[in-house]
Design a protein around this motif. Sequence first.
Motif, PDB file in Angstrom:
ATOM      1  N   GLN A   1     -39.907   4.062   8.800  1.00 25.22           N
ATOM      2  CA  GLN A   1     -40.071   4.358   7.367  1.00 25.22           C
ATOM      3  C   GLN A   1     -39.873   5.840   7.104  1.00 25.22           C
ATOM      4  O   GLN A   1     -39.201   6.233   6.152  1.00 25.22           O
ATOM      5  CB  GLN A   1     -41.467   3.920   6.897  1.00 25.22           C
ATOM      6  N   ARG A   2     -40.471   6.652   7.971  1.00 20.93           N
ATOM      7  CA  ARG A   2     -40.318   8.100   7.787  1.00 20.93           C
ATOM      8  C   ARG A   2     -38.886   8.537   8.035  1.00 20.93           C
ATOM      9  O   ARG A   2     -38.355   9.382   7.325  1.00 20.93           O
ATOM     10  CB  ARG A   2     -41.284   8.859   8.706  1.00 20.93           C
ATOM     11  N   ALA A   3     -38.264   7.940   9.064  1.00 20.01           N
ATOM     12  CA  ALA A   3     -36.877   8.298   9.382  1.00 20.01           C
ATOM     13  C   ALA A   3     -35.966   7.957   8.203  1.00 20.01           C
ATOM     14  O   ALA A   3     -35.109   8.751   7.809  1.00 20.01           O
ATOM     15  CB  ALA A   3     -36.419   7.562  10.640  1.00 20.01           C
ATOM     16  N   LEU A   4     -36.194   6.772   7.629  1.00 19.96           N
ATOM     17  CA  LEU A   4     -35.390   6.345   6.474  1.00 19.96           C
ATOM     18  C   LEU A   4     -35.575   7.320   5.316  1.00 19.96           C
ATOM     19  O   LEU A   4     -34.610   7.797   4.714  1.00 19.96           O
ATOM     20  CB  LEU A   4     -35.799   4.925   6.064  1.00 19.96           C
ATOM     21  N   ARG A   5     -36.838   7.612   5.033  1.00 26.39           N
ATOM     22  CA  ARG A   5     -37.138   8.548   3.944  1.00 26.39           C
ATOM     23  C   ARG A   5     -36.472   9.898   4.178  1.00 26.39           C
ATOM     24  O   ARG A   5     -35.828  10.456   3.288  1.00 26.39           O
ATOM     25  CB  ARG A   5     -38.642   8.734   3.829  1.00 26.39           C
ATOM     26  N   ASP A   6     -36.583  10.403   5.391  1.00 27.99           N
ATOM     27  CA  ASP A   6     -36.060  11.738   5.680  1.00 27.99           C
ATOM     28  C   ASP A   6     -34.537  11.796   5.584  1.00 27.99           C
ATOM     29  O   ASP A   6     -33.973  12.744   5.040  1.00 27.99           O
ATOM     30  CB  ASP A   6     -36.529  12.200   7.065  1.00 27.99           C
ATOM     31  N   VAL A   7     -33.885  10.761   6.108  1.00 27.43           N
ATOM     32  CA  VAL A   7     -32.419  10.762   6.038  1.00 27.43           C
ATOM     33  C   VAL A   7     -31.965  10.673   4.590  1.00 27.43           C
ATOM     34  O   VAL A   7     -31.046  11.378   4.165  1.00 27.43           O
ATOM     35  CB  VAL A   7     -31.819   9.600   6.857  1.00 27.43           C
ATOM     36  N   LEU A   8     -32.630   9.825   3.812  1.00 23.92           N
ATOM     37  CA  LEU A   8     -32.233   9.672   2.410  1.00 23.92           C
ATOM     38  C   LEU A   8     -32.493  10.955   1.629  1.00 23.92           C
ATOM     39  O   LEU A   8     -31.729  11.309   0.738  1.00 23.92           O
ATOM     40  CB  LEU A   8     -32.966   8.488   1.773  1.00 23.92           C
ATOM     41  N   ARG A   9     -33.579  11.638   1.978  1.00 23.95           N
ATOM     42  CA  ARG A   9     -33.834  12.935   1.338  1.00 23.95           C
ATOM     43  C   ARG A   9     -32.692  13.894   1.649  1.00 23.95           C
ATOM     44  O   ARG A   9     -32.184  14.582   0.773  1.00 23.95           O
ATOM     45  CB  ARG A   9     -35.129  13.551   1.875  1.00 23.95           C
ATOM     46  N   ARG A  10     -32.305  13.918   2.915  1.00 22.35           N
ATOM     47  CA  ARG A  10     -31.221  14.831   3.303  1.00 22.35           C
ATOM     48  C   ARG A  10     -29.900  14.439   2.657  1.00 22.35           C
ATOM     49  O   ARG A  10     -29.040  15.275   2.418  1.00 22.35           O
ATOM     50  CB  ARG A  10     -31.063  14.850   4.830  1.00 22.35           C
ATOM     51  N   ALA A  11     -29.754  13.148   2.382  1.00 20.49           N
ATOM     52  CA  ALA A  11     -28.500  12.687   1.770  1.00 20.49           C
ATOM     53  C   ALA A  11     -28.395  13.126   0.317  1.00 20.49           C
ATOM     54  O   ALA A  11     -27.375  12.898  -0.322  1.00 20.49           O
ATOM     55  CB  ALA A  11     -28.386  11.176   1.866  1.00 20.49           C
ATOM     56  N   GLY A  12     -29.419  13.721  -0.215  1.00 22.24           N
ATOM     57  CA  GLY A  12     -29.319  14.204  -1.584  1.00 22.24           C
ATOM     58  C   GLY A  12     -30.539  13.884  -2.403  1.00 22.24           C
ATOM     59  O   GLY A  12     -30.815  14.543  -3.377  1.00 22.24           O
ATOM     60  N   GLY A  13     -31.292  12.849  -2.020  1.00 24.20           N
ATOM     61  CA  GLY A  13     -32.511  12.547  -2.746  1.00 24.20           C
ATOM     62  C   GLY A  13     -32.225  12.174  -4.175  1.00 24.20           C
ATOM     63  O   GLY A  13     -31.857  11.044  -4.458  1.00 24.20           O
ATOM     64  N   GLU A  14     -32.352  13.124  -5.070  1.00 21.93           N
ATOM     65  CA  GLU A  14     -32.163  12.811  -6.487  1.00 21.93           C
ATOM     66  C   GLU A  14     -30.685  12.618  -6.801  1.00 21.93           C
ATOM     67  O   GLU A  14     -30.301  11.727  -7.527  1.00 21.93           O
ATOM     68  CB  GLU A  14     -32.713  13.938  -7.372  1.00 21.93           C
ATOM     69  N   GLY A  15     -29.864  13.491  -6.229  1.00 23.14           N
ATOM     70  CA  GLY A  15     -28.434  13.492  -6.571  1.00 23.14           C
ATOM     71  C   GLY A  15     -27.769  12.156  -6.352  1.00 23.14           C
ATOM     72  O   GLY A  15     -27.389  11.476  -7.281  1.00 23.14           O
ATOM     73  N   LEU A  16     -27.640  11.780  -5.128  1.00 17.66           N
ATOM     74  CA  LEU A  16     -27.074  10.435  -4.873  1.00 17.66           C
ATOM     75  C   LEU A  16     -28.244   9.552  -4.819  1.00 17.66           C
ATOM     76  O   LEU A  16     -28.944   9.727  -3.916  1.00 17.66           O
ATOM     77  CB  LEU A  16     -26.394  10.351  -3.506  1.00 17.66           C
TER      78      LEU A  16
ATOM     79  N   LEU B   1     -14.525   1.396  -3.013  1.00 18.00           N
ATOM     80  CA  LEU B   1     -15.928   0.971  -2.955  1.00 18.00           C
ATOM     81  C   LEU B   1     -16.496   1.048  -1.545  1.00 18.00           C
ATOM     82  O   LEU B   1     -17.679   1.321  -1.368  1.00 18.00           O
ATOM     83  CB  LEU B   1     -16.063  -0.466  -3.480  1.00 18.00           C
ATOM     84  N   ASP B   2     -15.662   0.797  -0.561  1.00 24.53           N
ATOM     85  CA  ASP B   2     -16.143   0.772   0.821  1.00 24.53           C
ATOM     86  C   ASP B   2     -16.245   2.166   1.432  1.00 24.53           C
ATOM     87  O   ASP B   2     -16.856   2.334   2.489  1.00 24.53           O
ATOM     88  CB  ASP B   2     -15.234  -0.097   1.689  1.00 24.53           C
ATOM     89  N   THR B   3     -15.625   3.136   0.798  1.00 27.56           N
ATOM     90  CA  THR B   3     -15.679   4.496   1.326  1.00 27.56           C
ATOM     91  C   THR B   3     -17.011   5.141   0.955  1.00 27.56           C
ATOM     92  O   THR B   3     -17.353   5.224  -0.214  1.00 27.56           O
ATOM     93  CB  THR B   3     -14.532   5.349   0.756  1.00 27.56           C
ATOM     94  N   PRO B   4     -17.742   5.603   1.958  1.00 30.12           N
ATOM     95  CA  PRO B   4     -19.037   6.230   1.671  1.00 30.12           C
ATOM     96  C   PRO B   4     -18.838   7.501   0.849  1.00 30.12           C
ATOM     97  O   PRO B   4     -17.847   8.201   1.034  1.00 30.12           O
ATOM     98  CB  PRO B   4     -19.588   6.572   3.063  1.00 30.12           C
ATOM     99  N   PRO B   5     -19.764   7.803  -0.050  1.00 29.07           N
ATOM    100  CA  PRO B   5     -19.673   9.014  -0.862  1.00 29.07           C
ATOM    101  C   PRO B   5     -19.955  10.236   0.009  1.00 29.07           C
ATOM    102  O   PRO B   5     -20.457  10.104   1.124  1.00 29.07           O
ATOM    103  CB  PRO B   5     -20.764   8.819  -1.902  1.00 29.07           C
ATOM    104  N   PRO B   6     -19.630  11.422  -0.502  1.00 27.89           N
ATOM    105  CA  PRO B   6     -19.834  12.676   0.248  1.00 27.89           C
ATOM    106  C   PRO B   6     -21.251  12.830   0.767  1.00 27.89           C
ATOM    107  O   PRO B   6     -21.446  13.363   1.858  1.00 27.89           O
ATOM    108  CB  PRO B   6     -19.520  13.759  -0.784  1.00 27.89           C
TER     109      PRO B   6
END
Lengths: 144, 144
Positions: B129-144, A114-119
């Motif tokens: 807010q924009r930084a958070l949005r952008d990083v989360l988008r790069r992290a996969g957005g819909e996928g994760l 659980l603590d391991t971040p996903p890919p």
Amino acid sequence: MMKAKVQDPAREAWALLRNIAFVMKERTFALASEFDLAPMQVHALRTLEPGEEVPMSALAGTLHCDPSNITGITDRLEARGLIERRSSPHDRRLKLLALTSEGEAVRERISEALDTPPPEIESLSRADQRALRDVLRRAGGEGL
Amino acid sequence: MMKAKVQDPAREAWALLRNIAFVMKERTFALASEFDLAPMQVHALRTLEPGEEVPMSALAGTLHCDPSNITGITDRLEARGLIERRSSPHDRRLKLLALTSEGEAVRERISEALDTPPPEIESLSRADQRALRDVLRRAGGEGL
DNA sequence: TATTGTTATACTCTATAACTATA
DNA sequence: TATAGTTATAGAGTATAACAATA
């Protein structure tokens, strides 16, 4: 001429966070299933620290549920041999919960997963990882 | 001399995200309670778009649960007058679910509450807010 | 034969209320 | 009186399996 409505960045960030929470829930559920445990049992297991003894009422507080539920959750975990009830030397009304050695082992494996971040998080650049961490810290960290 | 272990930023970010997910779950539960609905009923209500008719099996797919559960969830929402079952003109095996006008109203109020970012996010700087949005988008957005 | 929705069954989580044994 | 845990009860979600109606 109509301009396309620009999403508020806070709103979009929030939507992305909600999506992550949803996926997280599914992963936690799948992990619990692997260990043949219900989600709440996993949560209880994680709450108990190795070598620690906590009263059942304290567990109810941490788990945000009614004390009457703890009886059943404890019963099932005890039947699995993962935790045990001990009596308190100071107050005979209390029952103290503690992990068994098998419980500690299972808890350790679950917590590591659980603590391991996903890919999706691991594959972000270090700068992005730090930026994400820093913004979330500023957003409240423990609070939110 | 021992140096304090420095947390991996990805790991800490992940822990913060897990924490947010936990608080989010509690808020959703509280909101559902305000409307005297169970969380799964809220989820089902949100899945149905106003003016849309979806087969029960499709709802089971979206909600990631067994089709047999949809019967009960539908029963309770229908008893509350929030949705209704309609027959399909093309395939008499299907039952189509649709929001009632009251269902649309309740869904709208719930969605607005859920989609509105909490103060912790709103009070971040626009840049954050924009930084958070952008990083989360790069992290996969819909996928994760 | 395959699919859609229902029913039957069983288990977990959830809260409320009443109960016991302690304090 | 008050507190810790239990039990009884009831409702909601979960999955599996068997079923009827329909395709």
